[in-house]
Write an enzyme that holds these catalytic residues in place. Structure first.
Site, PDB file in Angstrom:
ATOM      1  N   HIS A 164     -35.493 -10.650  14.425  1.00 23.90           N
ATOM      2  CA  HIS A 164     -36.655  -9.827  14.106  1.00 23.90           C
ATOM      3  C   HIS A 164     -36.209  -8.756  13.119  1.00 23.90           C
ATOM      4  O   HIS A 164     -36.635  -7.612  13.222  1.00 23.90           O
ATOM      5  CB  HIS A 164     -37.213  -9.172  15.372  1.00 23.90           C
ATOM      6  CG  HIS A 164     -37.790 -10.133  16.371  1.00 23.90           C
ATOM      7  ND1 HIS A 164     -38.286  -9.748  17.583  1.00 23.90           N
ATOM      8  CD2 HIS A 164     -37.963 -11.477  16.312  1.00 23.90           C
ATOM      9  CE1 HIS A 164     -38.734 -10.818  18.250  1.00 23.90           C
ATOM     10  NE2 HIS A 164     -38.530 -11.879  17.496  1.00 23.90           N
ATOM     11  N   GLU A 196     -37.939 -19.122  22.510  1.00 23.10           N
ATOM     12  CA  GLU A 196     -38.162 -19.862  21.258  1.00 23.10           C
ATOM     13  C   GLU A 196     -37.295 -21.119  21.170  1.00 23.10           C
ATOM     14  O   GLU A 196     -37.084 -21.657  20.085  1.00 23.10           O
ATOM     15  CB  GLU A 196     -37.916 -18.952  20.042  1.00 23.10           C
ATOM     16  CG  GLU A 196     -38.802 -17.737  19.954  1.00 23.10           C
ATOM     17  CD  GLU A 196     -40.309 -18.013  20.043  1.00 23.10           C
ATOM     18  OE1 GLU A 196     -40.719 -19.192  20.078  1.00 23.10           O
ATOM     19  OE2 GLU A 196     -41.056 -17.037  20.099  1.00 23.10           O
ATOM     20  N   HIS A 221     -32.639 -16.964  15.239  1.00 18.63           N
ATOM     21  CA  HIS A 221     -33.943 -16.330  15.021  1.00 18.63           C
ATOM     22  C   HIS A 221     -33.757 -14.829  15.207  1.00 18.63           C
ATOM     23  O   HIS A 221     -33.192 -14.398  16.213  1.00 18.63           O
ATOM     24  CB  HIS A 221     -34.952 -16.902  16.022  1.00 18.63           C
ATOM     25  CG  HIS A 221     -36.188 -16.090  16.156  1.00 18.63           C
ATOM     26  ND1 HIS A 221     -36.958 -15.722  15.077  1.00 18.63           N
ATOM     27  CD2 HIS A 221     -36.800 -15.552  17.247  1.00 18.63           C
ATOM     28  CE1 HIS A 221     -37.983 -14.999  15.504  1.00 18.63           C
ATOM     29  NE2 HIS A 221     -37.895 -14.882  16.806  1.00 18.63           N
ATOM     30  N   HIS A 254     -44.039 -12.234  13.004  1.00 20.40           N
ATOM     31  CA  HIS A 254     -43.038 -12.386  14.062  1.00 20.40           C
ATOM     32  C   HIS A 254     -41.624 -12.036  13.583  1.00 20.40           C
ATOM     33  O   HIS A 254     -41.076 -11.013  13.992  1.00 20.40           O
ATOM     34  CB  HIS A 254     -43.122 -13.832  14.581  1.00 20.40           C
ATOM     35  CG  HIS A 254     -42.259 -14.104  15.756  1.00 20.40           C
ATOM     36  ND1 HIS A 254     -42.512 -15.102  16.660  1.00 20.40           N
ATOM     37  CD2 HIS A 254     -41.114 -13.519  16.190  1.00 20.40           C
ATOM     38  CE1 HIS A 254     -41.595 -15.106  17.599  1.00 20.40           C
ATOM     39  NE2 HIS A 254     -40.723 -14.153  17.328  1.00 20.40           N
TER      40      HIS A 254
HETATM   41 ZN   LIG Z   1     -38.921 -13.782  18.133  1.00 16.48          ZN
END
Ligand SMILES: [Zn+2]
Length: 222
Positions: free
Chosen positions: A102, A81, A100, A163
């Site tokens: 999850h 990413e 980032h 996501h």
């Molecule tokens: Zn991800």
């Protein structure tokens, strides 16, 4: 350049990785962390390597790349990413670090395609308001990067549809705090729904608290 270059910046990224793992915001090899590094020749970025499980993540797994994600130090594969991270740095000169995750509750909102509404004072003051959801973009695509930037706007966090979550800050400390806060408000929002109707903050309160956020960021009022 040698692997010893930018050691302190890479250690900072490693420390941020350890903190988001300890906070339960990521697991396995999911998520990624980066920070901007200003140099005389322009900006470089320390980013986490792709697909390295956190239980064996080390300083060697923090790479230095340029704005095109071309390697400068380290020989791993930069996070899948990285395009999202670079798009945020291009769009937001105030941002010095991007995380980032999850994380579970924030991801639940991302899967439902629902923004996290403005429900807590600290949320609006520290994140800038509701946490919006980016339209779906395939992982590692330019489309995802563009849509993430659009959903982020001038705020400190956004959700990536189906996501996960995106958190930004002036530095890694701030981005780690934002990533944790996004997960916490997502959880509180879901729990409050179980107790009845979730009461969002009044529009005038959101407006005045968001003005505090923009002032702290040094954004000009439009
Ligand atoms: Zn991800």
């Amino acid at each position: 350049m040698t692997a010893s270059d930018f050691r302190s910046e890479r250690e900072e990224v490693l420390e941020a990785v350890r903190r988001i793992v300890a906070a339960g915001l990521v697991s396995g090899a999911s998520g990624n962390v980066s920070r901007r590094i200003s140099t005389a020749e322009g900006a470089l970025f320390a980013v986490t390597a792709s697909r390295v499980p956190y239980h064996r993540f080390s300083i060697g797994d923090v790479l230095i790349v340029d704005a095109d994600v071309d390697p400068v130090v380290g020989d791993g594969i930069p996070s899948s990413e990285s395009l999202v991270h670079m798009a945020v740095y291009r769009a937001r000169p105030d941002v010095g670090a991007v995380i980032h995750t999850h994380s579970i509750h924030a991801s639940a909102f991302a899967v439902a395609g629902r923004p996290i509404p403005a429900i807590l004072d600290e949320q609006v003051v520290l994140l800038g308001g509701a946490v919006e959801v980016a339209e779906y973009g395939a992982s590692a695509s330019e489309e995802l990067a563009e849509r993430a930037v659009a959903a982020l706007g001038q705020r400190a966090a956004a959700l990536l549809r189906n996501h996960g979550a995106l958190a930004v800050g002036a530095d890694l400390d701030e981005a780690v705090a934002v990533a944790g806060l996004v997960e916490r408000i997502a959880q509180i929002c879901l729990l409050s729904g179980r107790l009845g109707e979730t009461q969002t903050l009044a529009a005038d309160i959101v407006q005045s608290e968001a003005a505090v956020y923009r002032m702290m960021k040094g954004f000009k009022e439009s």
